[in-house]
Scaffold this motif. Structure first.
Motif, mmCIF file in Angstrom:
data_model
loop_
_atom_site.group_PDB
_atom_site.id
_atom_site.type_symbol
_atom_site.label_atom_id
_atom_site.label_comp_id
_atom_site.label_asym_id
_atom_site.label_seq_id
_atom_site.Cartn_x
_atom_site.Cartn_y
_atom_site.Cartn_z
ATOM 1 N N PRO A 166 0.808 -1.225 0.000
ATOM 2 C CA PRO A 166 0.000 0.000 0.000
ATOM 3 C C PRO A 166 0.840 1.273 0.000
ATOM 4 C CG PRO A 166 -0.031 -1.030 2.172
ATOM 5 C CD PRO A 166 0.643 -1.994 1.255
ATOM 6 N N GLU A 167 2.122 1.177 0.336
ATOM 7 C CA GLU A 167 2.961 2.376 0.386
ATOM 8 C C GLU A 167 3.634 2.680 -0.946
ATOM 9 O OE1 GLU A 167 5.476 3.086 3.625
ATOM 10 O OE2 GLU A 167 4.098 2.309 5.147
ATOM 11 N N THR A 168 3.966 1.630 -1.724
ATOM 12 C CA THR A 168 4.685 1.857 -2.984
ATOM 13 C C THR A 168 3.865 1.480 -4.214
ATOM 14 O OG1 THR A 168 5.650 -0.356 -3.058
ATOM 15 C CG2 THR A 168 6.846 1.326 -1.793
ATOM 16 N N ASP A 169 2.732 0.800 -4.010
ATOM 17 C CA ASP A 169 1.895 0.283 -5.096
ATOM 18 C C ASP A 169 2.554 -0.858 -5.860
ATOM 19 O OD1 ASP A 169 -0.218 2.036 -4.561
ATOM 20 O OD2 ASP A 169 0.687 3.610 -5.794
ATOM 21 N N ALA A 170 3.631 -1.438 -5.351
ATOM 22 C CA ALA A 170 4.212 -2.627 -5.969
ATOM 23 C C ALA A 170 3.177 -3.743 -5.942
ATOM 24 C CB ALA A 170 5.466 -3.054 -5.225
ATOM 25 N N LYS A 171 3.127 -4.522 -7.028
ATOM 26 C CA LYS A 171 2.078 -5.533 -7.152
ATOM 27 C C LYS A 171 2.629 -6.842 -7.689
ATOM 28 C CE LYS A 171 -2.528 -6.274 -9.215
ATOM 29 N NZ LYS A 171 -3.633 -5.614 -9.964
ATOM 30 N N LEU A 172 2.315 -7.911 -6.982
ATOM 31 C CA LEU A 172 2.619 -9.284 -7.379
ATOM 32 C C LEU A 172 1.310 -10.007 -7.628
ATOM 33 C CD1 LEU A 172 4.423 -11.897 -7.578
ATOM 34 C CD2 LEU A 172 4.117 -12.094 -5.087
ATOM 35 N N SER A 173 1.176 -10.644 -8.804
ATOM 36 C CA SER A 173 -0.004 -11.452 -9.100
ATOM 37 C C SER A 173 0.426 -12.889 -9.389
ATOM 38 C CB SER A 173 -0.771 -10.904 -10.308
ATOM 39 O OG SER A 173 -1.361 -9.658 -10.027
ATOM 40 N N LEU A 174 -0.367 -13.839 -8.916
ATOM 41 C CA LEU A 174 -0.160 -15.255 -9.203
ATOM 42 C C LEU A 174 -1.440 -15.809 -9.803
ATOM 43 C CD1 LEU A 174 1.380 -14.567 -6.302
ATOM 44 C CD2 LEU A 174 1.974 -16.975 -6.459
ATOM 45 N N SER A 175 -1.309 -16.555 -10.882
ATOM 46 C CA SER A 175 -2.494 -17.129 -11.512
ATOM 47 C C SER A 175 -3.089 -18.254 -10.687
ATOM 48 C CB SER A 175 -2.148 -17.658 -12.902
ATOM 49 O OG SER A 175 -1.382 -18.852 -12.821
ATOM 50 N N GLY A 176 -2.265 -18.895 -9.831
ATOM 51 C CA GLY A 176 -2.702 -20.130 -9.209
ATOM 52 C C GLY A 176 -2.748 -21.236 -10.243
ATOM 53 N N ASP A 177 -3.046 -22.458 -9.803
ATOM 54 C CA ASP A 177 -3.244 -23.563 -10.735
ATOM 55 C C ASP A 177 -4.560 -23.324 -11.457
ATOM 56 O OD1 ASP A 177 -1.007 -24.580 -9.507
ATOM 57 O OD2 ASP A 177 -1.839 -26.588 -9.223
ATOM 58 N N THR A 178 -4.513 -23.173 -12.763
ATOM 59 C CA THR A 178 -5.732 -22.778 -13.463
ATOM 60 C C THR A 178 -5.655 -23.077 -14.946
ATOM 61 O OG1 THR A 178 -7.242 -20.910 -13.864
ATOM 62 C CG2 THR A 178 -4.881 -20.427 -13.914
ATOM 63 N N SER A 179 -6.820 -23.267 -15.540
ATOM 64 C CA SER A 179 -6.944 -23.225 -16.985
ATOM 65 C C SER A 179 -6.905 -21.768 -17.424
ATOM 66 C CB SER A 179 -8.254 -23.882 -17.422
ATOM 67 O OG SER A 179 -9.354 -22.990 -17.224
ATOM 68 N N TYR A 180 -6.989 -21.562 -18.734
ATOM 69 C CA TYR A 180 -7.027 -20.197 -19.261
ATOM 70 C C TYR A 180 -8.358 -19.513 -18.972
ATOM 71 C CZ TYR A 180 -6.598 -16.375 -22.645
ATOM 72 O OH TYR A 180 -6.529 -15.142 -23.240
ATOM 73 N N ASP A 181 -9.371 -20.285 -18.614
ATOM 74 C CA ASP A 181 -10.736 -19.777 -18.462
ATOM 75 C C ASP A 181 -10.947 -19.138 -17.089
ATOM 76 O OD1 ASP A 181 -13.365 -19.242 -19.179
ATOM 77 O OD2 ASP A 181 -14.094 -21.227 -18.587
ATOM 78 N N ILE A 182 -10.166 -18.130 -16.794
ATOM 79 C CA ILE A 182 -10.261 -17.412 -15.522
ATOM 80 C C ILE A 182 -11.393 -16.403 -15.605
ATOM 81 C CG2 ILE A 182 -9.058 -15.817 -13.974
ATOM 82 C CD1 ILE A 182 -6.446 -17.127 -14.845
ATOM 83 N N PRO A 183 -12.252 -16.322 -14.582
ATOM 84 C CA PRO A 183 -13.366 -15.361 -14.631
ATOM 85 C C PRO A 183 -12.879 -13.931 -14.850
ATOM 86 C CG PRO A 183 -13.642 -16.891 -12.803
ATOM 87 C CD PRO A 183 -12.276 -17.139 -13.363
ATOM 88 N N GLU A 184 -13.686 -13.149 -15.536
ATOM 89 C CA GLU A 184 -13.296 -11.786 -15.886
ATOM 90 C C GLU A 184 -13.044 -10.930 -14.645
ATOM 91 O OE1 GLU A 184 -11.865 -9.206 -18.458
ATOM 92 O OE2 GLU A 184 -12.682 -11.173 -19.033
ATOM 93 N N ARG A 185 -13.852 -11.115 -13.622
ATOM 94 C CA ARG A 185 -13.644 -10.320 -12.406
ATOM 95 C C ARG A 185 -12.274 -10.612 -11.789
ATOM 96 N NH1 ARG A 185 -17.277 -10.386 -6.803
ATOM 97 N NH2 ARG A 185 -16.205 -8.616 -5.801
ATOM 98 N N SER A 186 -11.865 -11.874 -11.840
ATOM 99 C CA SER A 186 -10.546 -12.235 -11.318
ATOM 100 C C SER A 186 -9.440 -11.652 -12.189
ATOM 101 C CB SER A 186 -10.409 -13.756 -11.238
ATOM 102 O OG SER A 186 -11.343 -14.307 -10.327
ATOM 103 N N LEU A 237 1.343 -17.096 -21.483
ATOM 104 C CA LEU A 237 1.906 -15.882 -22.060
ATOM 105 C C LEU A 237 0.830 -14.985 -22.651
ATOM 106 C CD1 LEU A 237 5.136 -17.324 -23.714
ATOM 107 C CD2 LEU A 237 4.919 -16.049 -21.561
ATOM 108 N N SER A 238 -0.214 -15.610 -23.209
ATOM 109 C CA SER A 238 -1.345 -14.826 -23.716
ATOM 110 C C SER A 238 -2.037 -14.093 -22.578
ATOM 111 C CB SER A 238 -2.339 -15.747 -24.431
ATOM 112 O OG SER A 238 -3.480 -15.035 -24.862
ATOM 113 N N LEU A 239 -2.228 -14.777 -21.455
ATOM 114 C CA LEU A 239 -2.850 -14.136 -20.298
ATOM 115 C C LEU A 239 -1.972 -13.010 -19.762
ATOM 116 C CD1 LEU A 239 -5.134 -14.076 -18.189
ATOM 117 C CD2 LEU A 239 -3.803 -15.724 -16.848
ATOM 118 N N ALA A 240 -0.671 -13.250 -19.697
ATOM 119 C CA ALA A 240 0.250 -12.218 -19.211
ATOM 120 C C ALA A 240 0.169 -10.958 -20.066
ATOM 121 C CB ALA A 240 1.676 -12.758 -19.194
#
Length: 292
Positions: A166-186, A237-240
């Motif tokens: 919250p102080e620097t806005d640095a952000k790490l995202s992990l897809s988790g174990d998943t297919s490409y069909d991740i919900p849009e909200r996620s 890579l497409s998701l990234a």
């Protein structure tokens, strides 16, 4: 100083090298001294000196003896497959106290939430307490904002993860174990990370060997999901690209990658370390893949 990320385990359920396997990829990994143990990520808030562990690998002991990182103050479980949870048994006689954060949504396949499963399976561990997390609702952990987001890993519920300073806005995202069909909200919540750790278990060319083939094909007919549970390299890579990730590393990779592709960028290996300071991503370890 802000977030330091250490990739403790970058492999799939059997890891690379795989026990009892003499394929070209496993032999090359051994010869190069490269390992992809079962998945786990260490995240340190350098400002506070606190750290959290994403998933408890069965290789927990080996990972922490090998890497120069502190034992975590808290842990997070993304789902209940053994390669992500069974290392929690290492809490016995190692931790005086270990809060474990997990989602509170009931899984139709099990009749209980990930949090409830941790409570039931590890009720003998006095050091472990379970903290329920509602998906999409951020909680403060070790001075960082943590958000679990549902992804697609049938038949069990599974969650991706967003960690922000919250102080620097640095952000790490992990897809988790998943297919490409991740919900849009996620997807929206995962978007614009400095560092993106994406499940890319095999190249799309191997989908022909899966009993279910591949799915989620792109405009050129390339499958972005291997079977039903994991993204292909091309899917990750497409998701990234869609998420506009600054730096992407592919994790949860299998030894089925052909040897001439298995150690190429951007496939991660154990021991990689990154610093996220809100202005960019800096790699701290020496490149050990031999791909450059």
């Amino acid at each position: 100083m802000t977030i330091r990320v250490t990739l403790l385990g970058t492999g799939d359920t059997t890891g690379t090298p795989t026990v009892g396997c003499d394929c070209d990829t496993c032999r090359a990994a051994t010869e190069r001294g490269i390992e992809r143990s079962r998945f786990s990520v260490h995240v340190e808030n350098e400002r506070t000196g606190e750290s959290l562990l994403i998933d408890l690998s069965p290789d927990f002991r080996h990972q922490f003896l090998r890497e120069d990182v502190d034992l975590p103050d808290v842990a997070i479980i993304t789902h209940i497959h053994f390669d992500h949870i069974d290392g929690l048994g290492n809490a016995y006689r190692v931790f005086d106290s270990l809060p474990v954060y997990a989602a509170n949504e009931t899984d139709p396949a099990t009749g209980e939430s990930v949090a409830d499963t941790v409570r039931d399976k590890y009720d003998y561990l006095d050091a472990v307490t379970v903290e329920d997390v509602t998906p999409f609702e951020s909680v403060e952990v070790c001075g960082l904002d943590l958000t679990l987001v549902p992804v697609d890993h049938p038949p069990l519920v599974c969650y991706g993860l967003v960690i922000e300073d919250p102080e620097t806005d640095a952000k790490l995202s992990l897809s988790g174990d998943t297919s490409y069909d991740i919900p849009e909200r996620s997807r929206d919540r995962l978007r614009n990370p400095d560092l993106f750790l994406a499940d890319g278990i095999v190249p799309a060319s191997l989908c022909e060997h899966h009993p279910l083939g591949g799915k989620d094909h792109d405009d050129d007919g390339v499958p972005r999901t291997f079977g039903t549970k994991h993204m292909t390299r091309e899917g990750a890579l497409s998701l990234a690209a869609e998420l506009d990730a600054e730096t992407t590393r592919l994790v949860h990779t299998a030894h089925y990658y052909p040897v001439d592709e298995a150690f190429e960028e951007p496939l991660a290996v154990d021991g990689e370390q990154y610093r996220l300071d809100g202005t960019g991503v800096t790699r701290l370890d020496a490149d050990t893949t031999g791909s450059q």
